[in-house]
Design a protein around this motif. Structure first.
Motif, PDB file in Angstrom:
ATOM      1  N   PRO A 385      49.756  23.868  51.305  1.00 33.24           N
ATOM      2  CA  PRO A 385      50.385  24.381  49.900  1.00 33.24           C
ATOM      3  C   PRO A 385      50.616  23.345  48.838  1.00 33.24           C
ATOM      4  O   PRO A 385      50.908  23.423  47.673  1.00 33.24           O
ATOM      5  N   MET A 386      50.655  21.773  49.220  1.00 28.61           N
ATOM      6  CA  MET A 386      50.304  20.879  48.305  1.00 28.61           C
ATOM      7  C   MET A 386      49.012  21.142  46.302  1.00 28.61           C
ATOM      8  O   MET A 386      49.070  20.547  45.680  1.00 28.61           O
ATOM      9  N   ALA A 387      48.574  21.908  47.437  1.00 28.82           N
ATOM     10  CA  ALA A 387      47.147  22.742  46.464  1.00 28.82           C
ATOM     11  C   ALA A 387      47.777  23.176  45.071  1.00 28.82           C
ATOM     12  O   ALA A 387      48.644  23.232  45.096  1.00 28.82           O
ATOM     13  N   ALA A 388      46.914  23.263  44.246  1.00 27.66           N
ATOM     14  CA  ALA A 388      47.204  23.902  43.168  1.00 27.66           C
ATOM     15  C   ALA A 388      47.604  25.127  43.344  1.00 27.66           C
ATOM     16  O   ALA A 388      46.940  25.935  43.342  1.00 27.66           O
ATOM     17  N   GLU A 389      48.278  25.810  42.608  1.00 20.23           N
ATOM     18  CA  GLU A 389      48.314  26.994  42.505  1.00 20.23           C
ATOM     19  C   GLU A 389      47.294  27.453  41.356  1.00 20.23           C
ATOM     20  O   GLU A 389      47.288  27.122  39.680  1.00 20.23           O
ATOM     21  N   ILE A 390      46.631  28.644  41.336  1.00 23.31           N
ATOM     22  CA  ILE A 390      45.835  29.898  40.688  1.00 23.31           C
ATOM     23  C   ILE A 390      46.084  30.775  40.731  1.00 23.31           C
ATOM     24  O   ILE A 390      45.818  31.245  41.869  1.00 23.31           O
ATOM     25  N   ASP A 391      46.560  31.746  39.982  1.00 27.32           N
ATOM     26  CA  ASP A 391      46.398  32.919  39.649  1.00 27.32           C
ATOM     27  C   ASP A 391      45.220  33.322  38.961  1.00 27.32           C
ATOM     28  O   ASP A 391      44.929  33.740  38.007  1.00 27.32           O
ATOM     29  N   PHE A 392      44.489  33.739  40.228  1.00 26.65           N
ATOM     30  CA  PHE A 392      43.033  34.341  40.279  1.00 26.65           C
ATOM     31  C   PHE A 392      43.199  35.524  38.973  1.00 26.65           C
ATOM     32  O   PHE A 392      41.977  36.192  38.315  1.00 26.65           O
ATOM     33  N   GLY A 393      44.364  36.685  39.313  1.00 27.76           N
ATOM     34  CA  GLY A 393      44.671  37.593  38.733  1.00 27.76           C
ATOM     35  C   GLY A 393      44.395  37.600  37.323  1.00 27.76           C
ATOM     36  O   GLY A 393      44.184  38.597  36.281  1.00 27.76           O
ATOM     37  N   GLU A 394      44.618  36.162  36.498  1.00 30.47           N
ATOM     38  CA  GLU A 394      44.585  36.007  34.992  1.00 30.47           C
ATOM     39  C   GLU A 394      43.243  35.819  34.618  1.00 30.47           C
ATOM     40  O   GLU A 394      43.346  36.149  33.389  1.00 30.47           O
ATOM     41  N   PHE A 395      42.617  35.987  35.738  1.00 32.18           N
ATOM     42  CA  PHE A 395      40.615  35.662  34.908  1.00 32.18           C
ATOM     43  C   PHE A 395      39.994  37.289  35.011  1.00 32.18           C
ATOM     44  O   PHE A 395      39.064  37.427  34.406  1.00 32.18           O
ATOM     45  N   THR A 396      40.776  38.498  35.951  1.00 35.80           N
ATOM     46  CA  THR A 396      39.882  39.593  35.657  1.00 35.80           C
ATOM     47  C   THR A 396      40.886  40.522  34.271  1.00 35.80           C
ATOM     48  O   THR A 396      42.103  40.008  33.930  1.00 35.80           O
ATOM     49  N   VAL A 397      40.073  41.296  34.338  1.00 39.39           N
ATOM     50  CA  VAL A 397      40.045  41.627  32.944  1.00 39.39           C
ATOM     51  C   VAL A 397      40.358  43.532  33.502  1.00 39.39           C
ATOM     52  O   VAL A 397      39.678  44.036  33.725  1.00 39.39           O
ATOM     53  N   ALA A 398      40.968  43.883  32.413  1.00 37.79           N
ATOM     54  CA  ALA A 398      41.325  45.256  32.854  1.00 37.79           C
ATOM     55  C   ALA A 398      39.517  46.396  32.054  1.00 37.79           C
ATOM     56  O   ALA A 398      39.510  45.814  31.148  1.00 37.79           O
ATOM     57  N   ILE A 399      38.571  47.176  32.946  1.00 37.78           N
ATOM     58  CA  ILE A 399      38.281  47.777  32.525  1.00 37.78           C
ATOM     59  C   ILE A 399      38.243  48.631  31.235  1.00 37.78           C
ATOM     60  O   ILE A 399      39.366  49.873  31.730  1.00 37.78           O
ATOM     61  N   ASP A 400      37.537  48.589  30.173  1.00 36.98           N
ATOM     62  CA  ASP A 400      37.970  49.347  28.568  1.00 36.98           C
ATOM     63  C   ASP A 400      37.403  50.343  28.377  1.00 36.98           C
ATOM     64  O   ASP A 400      36.383  50.452  27.914  1.00 36.98           O
TER      65      ASP A 400
END
Length: 649
Positions: A385-400
């Motif tokens: 749990p001490m590993a950095a929290e990373i929100d991988f959802g921030e890097f996804t993009v909606a298909i335009d």
């Protein structure tokens, strides 16, 4: 034997066959030898058997119903077991992240309200303004109402329910009970008070945990907390990473997740629990996403040291990689960094070997990589749990792109162009199928694409068909799309009946089936069976063996147009001709999203209705002659494909 109902001939002997669906959708397949070679005697004996069948089936239905009815004691036993599982799951999550105690408490209270509401209403119902006014009159504060509405919206808008169907199915199957909609509904009703108590007990455990962790000067989390603000709690003074994760790279972490996650276990994929596991393709995606991350890091970097800055660097590489990266065996070499790969891509562009349109991963591909990396990273953080929290959802993009525009369907002109090629109009010989000539060979190459066009079924659903999957009833011929020894189906909705179009019959498909039966075969296309030591599917064999070469001859073929595009064509054509959505779903094996009125209560369409649906698919093979004489592959070619070495991949 069209004039003899339910009678067919195997060799010189006449046989009688009926397939019935008992309660719970269980199939009763009855085949009896009529013991005669005389056509008149076969007709009379078959008619006698047919006349007695309804009474026998009715009696069997009564016995099945009596034997599989779920009792109250069995319901309570399942509910108790699921209570223990849910309580353990929630408490473990809360103990692993005590610094989110306020969020956990708010969630517990919201779920208590949610299941209380289900008990009161006797099931699911949309949250209407009148109900909100009633709750406000009862003294509910706005935050409590908003939390309840959020859980209801998760189920209605995103199809995420706290009552998981897979868990219910698992317990029903373990108890030897029928896994059908009625049994699921009974268990769900019993779970309303059970899950309410589970979250109430979890809240009690949470308060005890908080009271032990917090100093006396800090008040405990209030059970009526209205703002989901995390309460800062003291964390362990020893942040050391467990030894097993100290040097664990992303690829090693992915393998560990696969080895320890039940749905990913390799030994399940070919067993009776295969439907609850994921396929080999998903495992490849997980491994490749982890490999891409590892190739972007300095050698030896463990996953727990990865930060958001590292993911930003990976994201930049995605825009500089060739769209073909990962196809060649050399790309899988972990010693090759992504910097080397992007430099190689730039050199290919400069040399004119690669166009600029082929540089940069698509949004869909990048999203898939980030979703898999998010799963691996979340698995690691359960232990570290001490590993950095990373929100991988921030890097996804909606298909335009509009959903309809995203689907690449075939045009009728493209369909006509496919079936003007040599496999359907005449080839040189068995060895040279793609060269024009005068021979017509009837096998998977000839019929798979015809089936794809005139059914809209998935590639693997058709390639894995067995001869027993081709049946007839009421003078209508159809395919059974179902799990067999050759493979499973995508989901429960994919299990269905697909009526065979008249154009397929004209082109000799039924004659081909009978010829293969007479030849002693069991598979419809045995030449597509992969070698025993490979994990490739029959549909993959067809794709590699034939489609990649046929696709080059299709005019105007766009990137993204594969065999699956015929499925989109069928769906669009049926919609344009105003075929009801329920009938389209029954034919294509789609799960409706219009609520229980669309998915639970309507019965499947009749064979006669499905036949009228399939005949609306446009005919693009009218120029092909009737296939009256079957010319099968030689027996020595109707066998599994030989395995290829890695160098040949």
């Amino acid at each position: 034997m069209a004039c003899l109902q339910h009678v067919y001939r195997r060799g010189h002997i006449f046989w009688w066959r009926r397939v019935h669906r008992l309660l719970g959708n269980a199939a009763l397949d009855v085949r009896l030898s009529l013991g005669t070679t005389n056509r008149l005697q076969a007709r009379n004996r078959g008619a006698l058997l047919t006349a007695f069948t309804p009474g026998v089936v009715e009696m069997l239905d009564r016995k099945v119903k009596a034997a599989t009815s779920i009792t109250e004691r069995e319901l309570q036993a399942i509910a108790k077991a699921m209570y223990e599982e849910r309580l353990s799951e929630v408490c473990t999550d809360q103990r692993s992240t005590p610094y989110h105690a306020a969020l956990h408490s708010a969630a517990n209270l919201a779920f208590i309200d949610y299941f209380e509401r289900l008990m009161r209403l006797g099931g699911h119902m949309s949250f209407l303004p009148a109900e909100q006014r009633q709750l406000e009159d009862d003294g509910w504060d706005p935050q409590r109402i908003a939390d309840l509405k959020a859980i209801i919206a998760m189920r209605e808008d995103r199809s995420i329910s706290p009552i998981r169907r897979a868990e219910i199915d698992h317990h029903l199957a373990a108890a030897g009970l029928p896994v059908d909609d009625r049994s699921r509904w009974k268990v769900e009703l019993a779970l309303y008070p059970t899950y309410r108590d589970a979250y109430a007990d979890a809240e009690q455990q949470l308060q005890q945990l908080v009271s032990r962790l917090q100093p006396a000067s800090i008040p405990p989390v209030s059970s009526a907390a209205s703002s989901p603000i995390p309460v800062p709690l003291p964390v362990s003074s020893d942040p050391a990473v467990p030894e097993t994760w100290q040097h664990c790279t992303p690829v090693e972490a992915a393998e560990r997740m696969i080895a320890e996650t039940p749905r990913l276990l390799a030994h399940r994929q070919d067993g009776k629990r295969a439907k609850e596991s994921v396929g080999e393709q998903t495992l490849r995606q997980i491994r490749w996403a982890a490999a891409l991350l590892q190739k972007s890091l300095p050698p030896g970097t463990p996953l727990w040291r990865v930060t958001k800055a590292d993911i930003l660097k990976l994201d930049a590489s995605f825009d500089q990689l060739s769209v073909r990266y990962g196809k060649a065996p050399r790309d899988r070499d972990l010693s090759q960094s992504l910097d080397d790969a992007t430099a190689s891509t730039a050199e290919q562009v400069a040399a004119g070997d690669l166009s600029t349109d082929e540089v940069g991963l698509s949004a869909g591909t990048a999203n898939k990589h980030y979703n898999k990396l998010g799963q691996v990273h979340a698995f690691m953080r359960k232990t570290v749990p001490m590993a950095a929290e990373i929100d991988f959802g921030e890097f996804t993009v909606a298909i335009d792109m509009d959903e309809r525009e995203a689907r690449q369907r075939y045009t009728r002109e493209q369909g006509q162009a496919i079936f003007r090629l040599s496999p359907w109009t005449g080839c040189r010989d068995v060895e040279r199928r793609l060269e024009p000539g005068s021979s017509i060979i009837h096998d998977g190459l000839f019929y798979v694409l015809l089936l794809v066009w005139y059914t809209g079924a998935r590639r693997e659903e058709l390639c894995k068909l067995m001869l027993d999957d081709v049946e007839s009833g009421h003078d209508i011929h159809y395919l059974l799309i179902r799990p067999t020894e050759t493979g499973r189906v995508k989901n429960t909705s994919a299990r269905r009946v697909v009526v065979i179009a008249d154009e397929l019959i004209r082109l000799g498909f039924l004659r081909y089936v009978e010829a293969m039966r007479a030849a002693g075969e069991r598979l419809l296309f045995p030449e597509l069976l992969p070698a025993a030591d490979t994990k490739r599917k029959l549909g993959d064999v067809f794709y590699k063996l034939w489609w990649i070469y046929i696709a080059r001859e299709v005019p105007g073929l766009k990137r993204g147009q594969a065999m699956h595009s015929a499925r989109h064509m069928v769906s669009d054509e049926l919609k344009d001709q105003e075929v009801f959505l329920e009938f389209r779903n029954d034919h294509l094996g789609h799960k409706g999203r219009g609520g229980e009125g669309e998915t639970r209560y309507p019965s499947r369409a009749s064979l006669l209705k499905l036949k009228s649906v399939v005949e609306k698919i446009p005919v693009v093979t009218a120029d092909l002659p009737d296939q009256l004489v079957m010319n099968l592959l030689p027996a020595q070619r109707r066998c599994p494909r030989p395995a290829r070495g890695r160098a040949d991949d």
